[in-house]
Motif scaffolding. Structure first.
Motif, PDB file in Angstrom:
ATOM      1  N   LYS A  82      28.499  14.634  46.194  1.00 57.03           N
ATOM      2  CA  LYS A  82      28.759  14.287  47.587  1.00 57.03           C
ATOM      3  C   LYS A  82      30.160  14.679  48.026  1.00 57.03           C
ATOM      4  O   LYS A  82      30.347  15.188  49.140  1.00 57.03           O
ATOM      5  N   GLN A  83      31.152  14.489  47.147  1.00 64.23           N
ATOM      6  CA  GLN A  83      32.528  14.764  47.536  1.00 64.23           C
ATOM      7  C   GLN A  83      32.782  16.247  47.760  1.00 64.23           C
ATOM      8  O   GLN A  83      33.703  16.611  48.475  1.00 64.23           O
ATOM      9  N   GLN A  84      31.977  17.131  47.144  1.00 63.13           N
ATOM     10  CA  GLN A  84      32.202  18.565  47.275  1.00 63.13           C
ATOM     11  C   GLN A  84      31.243  19.261  48.225  1.00 63.13           C
ATOM     12  O   GLN A  84      31.320  20.475  48.406  1.00 63.13           O
ATOM     13  N   GLN A  98      19.731   6.558  44.280  1.00 58.54           N
ATOM     14  CA  GLN A  98      20.461   5.292  44.349  1.00 58.54           C
ATOM     15  C   GLN A  98      21.702   5.322  43.471  1.00 58.54           C
ATOM     16  O   GLN A  98      22.719   4.708  43.788  1.00 58.54           O
ATOM     17  N   TYR A  99      21.656   6.083  42.401  1.00 60.07           N
ATOM     18  CA  TYR A  99      22.786   6.120  41.470  1.00 60.07           C
ATOM     19  C   TYR A  99      23.859   7.106  41.925  1.00 60.07           C
ATOM     20  O   TYR A  99      25.034   6.783  41.968  1.00 60.07           O
ATOM     21  N   GLY A 100      23.448   8.322  42.286  1.00 57.09           N
ATOM     22  CA  GLY A 100      24.422   9.369  42.605  1.00 57.09           C
ATOM     23  C   GLY A 100      24.654   9.610  44.064  1.00 57.09           C
ATOM     24  O   GLY A 100      25.537  10.392  44.427  1.00 57.09           O
ATOM     25  N   GLY A 101      23.878   8.962  44.948  1.00 57.44           N
ATOM     26  CA  GLY A 101      24.042   9.180  46.371  1.00 57.44           C
ATOM     27  C   GLY A 101      23.496  10.540  46.783  1.00 57.44           C
ATOM     28  O   GLY A 101      22.605  11.115  46.146  1.00 57.44           O
ATOM     29  N   GLU A 102      24.032  11.091  47.857  1.00 57.87           N
ATOM     30  CA  GLU A 102      23.568  12.371  48.375  1.00 57.87           C
ATOM     31  C   GLU A 102      24.183  13.511  47.576  1.00 57.87           C
ATOM     32  O   GLU A 102      25.392  13.555  47.343  1.00 57.87           O
ATOM     33  N   THR A 103      23.359  14.454  47.175  1.00 55.93           N
ATOM     34  CA  THR A 103      23.815  15.635  46.433  1.00 55.93           C
ATOM     35  C   THR A 103      23.123  16.867  46.984  1.00 55.93           C
ATOM     36  O   THR A 103      22.077  16.783  47.643  1.00 55.93           O
ATOM     37  N   LEU A 104      23.723  18.009  46.725  1.00 54.74           N
ATOM     38  CA  LEU A 104      23.144  19.302  47.086  1.00 54.74           C
ATOM     39  C   LEU A 104      22.724  19.999  45.799  1.00 54.74           C
ATOM     40  O   LEU A 104      23.551  20.248  44.919  1.00 54.74           O
TER      41      LEU A 104
END
Length: 509
Positions: free
Chosen positions: A59-61, A35-41
């Protein structure tokens, strides 16, 4: 011709710089959503020494690095940030967590950077007409500034705007320096609120961007279409805010010892008397921010085989400007190891408190050289001189300290000279009756923030009977042997830290 840097082991990388170069194998990768950082890899990397580290792609990268991240393959990764590995469940035992940034590279794939625009946030532009008073609110046990004002469009329709924190201060500053000219405000990525049919906008935490009198084509067309009615900017009396002095405001927070601070499980602010016994050298004592957006900037690494230009200033990537530039300034982020008679912990000083204690700006200490730290063992004398001194800090306990296990507490205010109250009116706990016993179990280090020397009972020549009239503290009677024991323990801690730092320098050399 630029030299190709060698690889660094995962066990040797530390957060004081971002220009690391490692050779690792990707042993696992997965996507997650918070919920805080959104989608990440997320990735688990290992090197030839089988040291593992947890790495994150934000998410941006993801679109830039996703195709380069293949489990089982060896990669060369350059330029990334490191932060403390926190949380109850950690993927590796490494003390730090790696995060790729815009300037990171993963060999052999080179994919252009794609930036995603958040469609749920809106850009708002208007002429500032009415400004209310700056107010101070308590939000989640934190003091925040709040400013309400109005924007009008070309049809003289009004839109209420509410800004918090640094955004509110910037509006006040811009309007006070306008010299009776109209002020056009552009709020990008603003959050639209609706209450009883009335719409208003506010900043979406730190995701929003604020500009005054922008020079883009759309803004110039907007200014030309504004009504020529000579409407003057009105600012309510009391701006800037009529609050009490900062030190008086922070004086209302309760005092505590270090062991009490470590036992708290609720957010809040507390006053703490402690002595600095070391400077953290794993993290850099400064970082770079953009002069326009105040966002963190990272140095752009030099291109291989490029010609070195000595007079050309280095470039930095700014996430606010979305470009490489050198319009940046260094700001303090000093992590201090502190102690009192009950325990030890770490506190973090930022720009205002760092300037208050060192009496210098980071730019003065760097002599204008805007470079990342290469040798963390070399500290400016103004920072190194803090070791052995005693201060009263107002520290904040945040969610990261309670839930994520962060052992470093942010300093909200640093008291120099204890000007807020007489020490006789300050009690730190039910067990400790005065500040003198808090510092080091006795009067090991005298409260002195102007003299670099450390005063002890052995060096003080004034008899105890005469000092009672000069000092307002009633120190309990103790034997001289117990006092010398406390002095030895305190000095031993500082000497052990210095010897450890010297040994580390010899190994690195």
């Amino acid at each position: 011709m630029a030299n190709i840097p060698s690889f660094t082991d995962l066990s040797s990388i530390k957060p004081f710089k971002t220009t690391w170069r490692i050779q690792v194998k990707i042993i696992h990768s997965w996507k997650q959503y918070t919920q805080y950082g959104g989608e990440t890899l997320e990735m688990i990397l290992t090197d030839s020494a089988e040291t593992q580290i947890h790495a994150t792609v934000k998410k941006q990268q993801i679109s830039k690095f996703q195709r380069s991240i293949v489990p089982g393959e060896w990669k060369i990764i350059e330029n990334f940030t490191l932060s403390k590995a926190m949380g109850r469940f950690r993927a590796t035992k490494h003390p730090y967590r790696m995060c790729l940034m815009n300037n990171s590279t993963i060999v052999p794939y080179i994919i252009s950077y794609l930036y995603k625009i958040f469609n749920e946030l809106t850009d708002v532009i208007g002429q500032v007409v009415n400004i209310g008073q700056m107010k101070t609110h308590e939000v989640e046990n934190k003091t925040k500034k709040k400013l309400e004002f109005e924007l009008r469009n070309t049809r003289d329709a009004r839109l209420p705007v509410t800004l918090w924190g640094s955004f509110a201060k910037r509006v006040i500053t811009a309007c006070q320096n306008c010299d009776d000219h109209q002020v056009t405000c552009l709020l990008r990525f603003a959050k639209v609120n609706s209450f009883k049919g009335e719409r208003s906008v506010s900043n979406a935490f730190d995701a929003s961007l604020l500009e005054f009198d922008p020079v883009c084509v759309e803004a110039i067309d907007f200014v030309n279409q504004l009504p020529n009615d000579g409407l003057a900017l009105t600012i309510k009396s009391g701006v800037p805010d009529q609050t009490v002095r900062r030190e008086v405001m922070y004086n209302r927070f309760p005092p505590c010892t270090i062991v009490e601070l470590l036992d708290f499980n609720e957010e809040g602010k507390f006053k703490m008397m402690c002595t600095v016994y070391a400077i953290d050298r794993d993290f850099a004592w400064y970082y770079f921010t953009c002069l326009k957006y105040a966002t963190t900037c990272f140095k752009v690494p030099k291109v291989e085989n490029s010609v070195n230009e000595h007079n050309k200033p280095p470039l930095f990537w700014c996430s606010g400007c979305k470009e490489n530039h050198n319009r940046i300034e260094p700001r303090y982020k000093i992590i201090l190891h502190v102690m009192d008679s009950t325990g030890q912990t770490k506190v973090c000083l930022f720009q205002n408190e760092g300037k208050l204690l060192t009496h210098k700006t980071p730019m003065e200490l760097l002599n204008g050289q805007l470079e990342e730290i290469q040798d963390p063992s070399k500290l400016p004398q103004a920072i190194q001189s803090l070791v052995g001194k005693t201060f009263q800090f107002t520290v904040s306990i945040g969610k990261e300290n309670i839930r994520a296990g962060n052992d470093t507490y942010k300093v909200a205010y640093a008291f120099v000279g204890l000007e807020d109250n007489d020490l006789t009116n300050t009690q730190l706990s039910n067990e400790v009756d005065d500040l003198a016993t808090i510092v080091s179990g006795d009067q090991t280090f005298m409260i002195s923030n102007t003299d670099d020397s450390i005063q002890t009972e052995e060096t003080c020549k004034t008899p105890c009977s005469k000092r009672k009239d000069e000092v307002s503290l009633d120190v309990p009677d103790e034997s001289s042997s117990s006092k010398k024991l406390c002095i030895g323990n305190m000095k031993a801690v500082i000497e052990d830290v210095k010897n450890g730092a010297d040994l580390e320098v010899e190994k690195s050399g």
